[in-house]
Enzyme design. Structure first.
Site, PDB file in Angstrom:
ATOM      1  N   ASN A 206      36.792  37.903  35.172  1.00 18.68           N
ATOM      2  CA  ASN A 206      37.835  37.171  35.893  1.00 18.68           C
ATOM      3  C   ASN A 206      37.311  35.780  36.232  1.00 18.68           C
ATOM      4  O   ASN A 206      36.150  35.470  35.983  1.00 18.68           O
ATOM      5  CB  ASN A 206      38.296  37.941  37.139  1.00 18.68           C
ATOM      6  CG  ASN A 206      37.189  38.110  38.153  1.00 18.68           C
ATOM      7  OD1 ASN A 206      36.710  37.149  38.732  1.00 18.68           O
ATOM      8  ND2 ASN A 206      36.751  39.348  38.351  1.00 18.68           N
ATOM      9  N   LYS A 284      29.810  47.740  18.335  1.00 21.58           N
ATOM     10  CA  LYS A 284      30.809  46.677  18.328  1.00 21.58           C
ATOM     11  C   LYS A 284      32.101  47.175  17.655  1.00 21.58           C
ATOM     12  O   LYS A 284      32.041  47.771  16.570  1.00 21.58           O
ATOM     13  CB  LYS A 284      30.241  45.471  17.575  1.00 21.58           C
ATOM     14  CG  LYS A 284      31.133  44.271  17.649  1.00 21.58           C
ATOM     15  CD  LYS A 284      30.580  43.118  16.824  1.00 21.58           C
ATOM     16  CE  LYS A 284      31.696  42.155  16.535  1.00 21.58           C
ATOM     17  NZ  LYS A 284      31.384  41.240  15.458  1.00 21.58           N
ATOM     18  N   LYS A 337      45.767  45.856  53.671  1.00 22.12           N
ATOM     19  CA  LYS A 337      44.450  46.109  53.055  1.00 22.12           C
ATOM     20  C   LYS A 337      43.398  46.369  54.124  1.00 22.12           C
ATOM     21  O   LYS A 337      42.551  47.234  53.983  1.00 22.12           O
ATOM     22  CB  LYS A 337      44.010  44.905  52.218  1.00 22.12           C
ATOM     23  CG  LYS A 337      44.341  45.079  50.756  1.00 22.12           C
ATOM     24  CD  LYS A 337      43.965  43.884  49.917  1.00 22.12           C
ATOM     25  CE  LYS A 337      44.851  43.930  48.669  1.00 22.12           C
ATOM     26  NZ  LYS A 337      44.765  42.732  47.870  1.00 22.12           N
ATOM     27  N   LYS A 341      41.572  49.908  54.111  1.00 21.42           N
ATOM     28  CA  LYS A 341      40.144  49.968  53.762  1.00 21.42           C
ATOM     29  C   LYS A 341      39.274  50.218  54.988  1.00 21.42           C
ATOM     30  O   LYS A 341      38.073  50.435  54.857  1.00 21.42           O
ATOM     31  CB  LYS A 341      39.714  48.677  53.047  1.00 21.42           C
ATOM     32  CG  LYS A 341      40.463  48.454  51.722  1.00 21.42           C
ATOM     33  CD  LYS A 341      39.809  47.386  50.858  1.00 21.42           C
ATOM     34  CE  LYS A 341      40.709  47.048  49.669  1.00 21.42           C
ATOM     35  NZ  LYS A 341      40.007  46.409  48.567  1.00 21.42           N
TER      36      LYS A 341
HETATM   37  N1  CTP Z   1      36.874  45.084  46.389  1.00 21.75           N
HETATM   38  C1  CTP Z   1      35.848  45.994  46.266  1.00 21.75           C
HETATM   39  N2  CTP Z   1      35.806  46.845  45.185  1.00 21.75           N
HETATM   40  C2  CTP Z   1      36.771  46.807  44.264  1.00 21.75           C
HETATM   41  C3  CTP Z   1      37.832  45.884  44.371  1.00 21.75           C
HETATM   42  C4  CTP Z   1      37.861  45.036  45.462  1.00 21.75           C
HETATM   43  O1  CTP Z   1      34.973  46.035  47.131  1.00 21.75           O
HETATM   44  N3  CTP Z   1      36.700  47.647  43.223  1.00 21.75           N
HETATM   45  C5  CTP Z   1      36.908  44.225  47.560  1.00 21.75           C
HETATM   46  C6  CTP Z   1      36.814  42.745  47.247  1.00 21.75           C
HETATM   47  O2  CTP Z   1      35.485  42.298  47.260  1.00 21.75           O
HETATM   48  C7  CTP Z   1      37.621  42.135  48.390  1.00 21.75           C
HETATM   49  C8  CTP Z   1      38.626  43.195  48.735  1.00 21.75           C
HETATM   50  O3  CTP Z   1      38.122  44.409  48.193  1.00 21.75           O
HETATM   51  O4  CTP Z   1      36.799  41.927  49.527  1.00 21.75           O
HETATM   52  C9  CTP Z   1      40.027  42.954  48.257  1.00 21.75           C
HETATM   53  O5  CTP Z   1      40.097  42.797  46.894  1.00 21.75           O
HETATM   54  P1  CTP Z   1      41.519  42.439  46.134  1.00 21.75           P
HETATM   55  O6  CTP Z   1      41.229  42.413  44.701  1.00 21.75           O
HETATM   56  O7  CTP Z   1      42.201  41.335  46.758  1.00 21.75           O
HETATM   57  O8  CTP Z   1      42.392  43.645  46.503  1.00 21.75           O
HETATM   58  P2  CTP Z   1      42.408  45.108  45.993  1.00 21.75           P
HETATM   59  O9  CTP Z   1      42.073  45.964  47.155  1.00 21.75           O
HETATM   60  O10 CTP Z   1      41.590  45.263  44.773  1.00 21.75           O
HETATM   61  O11 CTP Z   1      43.949  45.329  45.694  1.00 21.75           O
HETATM   62  P3  CTP Z   1      44.916  44.667  44.570  1.00 21.75           P
HETATM   63  O12 CTP Z   1      44.027  44.088  43.497  1.00 21.75           O
HETATM   64  O13 CTP Z   1      45.699  45.817  44.146  1.00 21.75           O
HETATM   65  O14 CTP Z   1      45.689  43.626  45.285  1.00 21.75           O
END
Ligand code: CTP
Length: 411
Positions: A206, A284, A337, A341
């Site tokens: 990403n 690959k 969130k 979480k």
């Molecule tokens: N995060 C994490 N582990 C993952 C995905 C996300 O610890 N597998 C953490 C990121 O570091 C961030 C937070 O969760 O602090 C939110 O991440 P975000 O991508 O915005 O949200 P998601 O919870 O992944 O939800 P979505 O992508 O569905 O919006």
């Protein structure tokens, strides 16, 4: 204005120390240059003298040197000892306490912070002996500006070239500004993207640059905390003095974060962790006639795992903060969130705009806690990091981490 002793040792990149001296001078510091005998073979003392307007110290027992600017006098007057460029030889001498010239004696005699910017052949930098010296010095509180990757004068390519003068000057500035308000606190920060391998040569990634997380780590370090930075692959230099753990995938990041969380007072998950990872093909993938369909499996949510660990009593003293990258309904989603979480703070980012967030220099955010929501208007990522740490500081001084239950609320 701070007084800085700039130590220069004998390496091919020593000429870059001229730029460092000029940068420090421009930033308003008073710079005294100390050169080893070898350094004078690469760059002339006169150049430094013209820039710093001070006599350059080149010989330890120069007549007159001990009258005004001997190593003891200089040791007690400087605010920072910066060695750029530092050879493998000087690292070895510093690590083992050898004091056979002015610079090595100054290192032992000063109580000022010490910042070192090494440069050498990449095999030398990777050598066990040098690794050990770097570790020894790091454990003694010496900060490093790590060498960069690139083409080396010896004809090799690899890690070993002196960091850019700007980066060295910036690291010196951070050390000089340092306050002690977070001394004794352990801070764990994640940053950057994760890369999930498709096969041995391809991956899903990403656009996270890592800059926001690196700014949080630098700010915590500046406040005197002891900082571990778990970083996905990024193209930026780590802040001097942080303990850097490089990872690649979400699974590796989780392995680095979870065992370190209990010993941390604060965990800030600023990394853009992949939510899905392909099942890696052993070989690959070669192209066929039709489309390629990738099947991706859910990764573990590290932040949610930390919230659940805390709800189960495993992280009694750890404050948990995360980011929410959103393109719509920013604050309501961040609220949800945070609750789901089970964490104390969510830094909500609108990533739909090009001037902020992902891969931009600036950021704006809303700091969402159980108690309130605070706007941080558009500013540099370093300033956003300051606002985040100020808020965390308030939470730590207040009621302490909220005993939130993952997925169950607790607000
Ligand atoms: N995060 C994490 N582990 C993952 C995905 C996300 O610890 N597998 C953490 C990121 O570091 C961030 C937070 O969760 O602090 C939110 O991440 P975000 O991508 O915005 O949200 P998601 O919870 O992944 O939800 P979505 O992508 O569905 O919006």
């Amino acid at each position: 204005m701070s007084q800085i002793a700039l130590g220069v040792t004998g390496g091919i990149g020593a000429y870059k120390a001229v730029e460092v001296a000029r940068g420090l001078q421009k930033a308003g510091h008073d710079v005294v240059v100390v050169m080893t005998r070898a350094a004078t073979k690469f760059v002339g003392p006169l150049t430094f003298e013209a820039i710093t307007r001070h006599r350059v110290i080149t010989r330890p027992f120069e007549p007159g040197a001990n009258a005004d600017i001997g190593h003891i006098a200089l040791a007690s007057s400087i605010d920072l000892l910066l060695v750029a460029l530092a050879t493998a030889n000087i690292l070895g001498k510093f690590a083992s306490g050898i004091a056979d010239d002015f610079l090595t004696s100054l290192y032992l005699a000063t109580t000022a912070p010490v910042l070192v910017a090494p440069a050498m052949n990449s095999n030398m930098w990777a050598h066990e002996a040098v690794r050990r010296n770097v570790e020894t010095l790091g454990a003694r509180g010496v900060s490093f500006v790590e060498p960069g990757d690139g083409f080396l004068a010896c004809g090799w390519t690899g890690k070993g070239r002196l960091a850019e003068p700007d980066a060295i000057v910036a690291a010196a500035g951070r050390l000089l500004q340092r306050d002690r308000s977070w001394a004794g606190r352990r801070v764990l920060v994640s940053a950057g993207p994760t890369c999930e391998d498709i096969d041995p040569v391809r991956y899903v990634g990403n656009r996270s640059s890592g800059r926001m997380g690196y700014a949080v780590a630098a700010e915590a370090q500046r406040r005197g905390a002891s900082v571990t930075l778990v970083s996905g692959p990024v193209a930026i230099e780590p802040p001097a003095g942080v303990d850097l753990v490089r990872v690649r995938s979400a699974a590796e990041m989780r392995e680095a974060i979870l065992p370190r969380a209990a010993a941390s007072d604060v965990v800030v998950m600023a990394a853009a962790v992949a939510d899905y990872a392909p099942v890696k093909a052993a070989q690959k993938i070669t192209k066929g006639g039709g489309d390629l369909v990738l099947r991706m499996a859910r990764t573990h949510d590290i932040l949610a795992d930390l919230g659940a660990m805390r709800a189960a009593g495993a992280l009694p003293r750890t404050l948990l903060a995360g980011f929410a990258a959103e393109t719509e309904d920013v604050v309501p989603r961040a609220r949800e969130k945070r609750r789901a979480k089970g964490v104390d703070l969510i830094v909500a980012n609108d990533v739909s705009r090009a001037d902020r967030g992902f891969d931009a220099d600036q950021n704006a955010a809303t700091l969402v806690t159980a108690g309130d929501e605070r706007e941080v208007t558009l500013r540099s990522k370093a300033d956003v990091a300051r606002a985040i740490l100020d808020r965390i500081d308030e939470l730590m001084r207040g009621a302490g981490p909220a005993p939130a239950a993952a997925g169950g609320g607790g607000d």
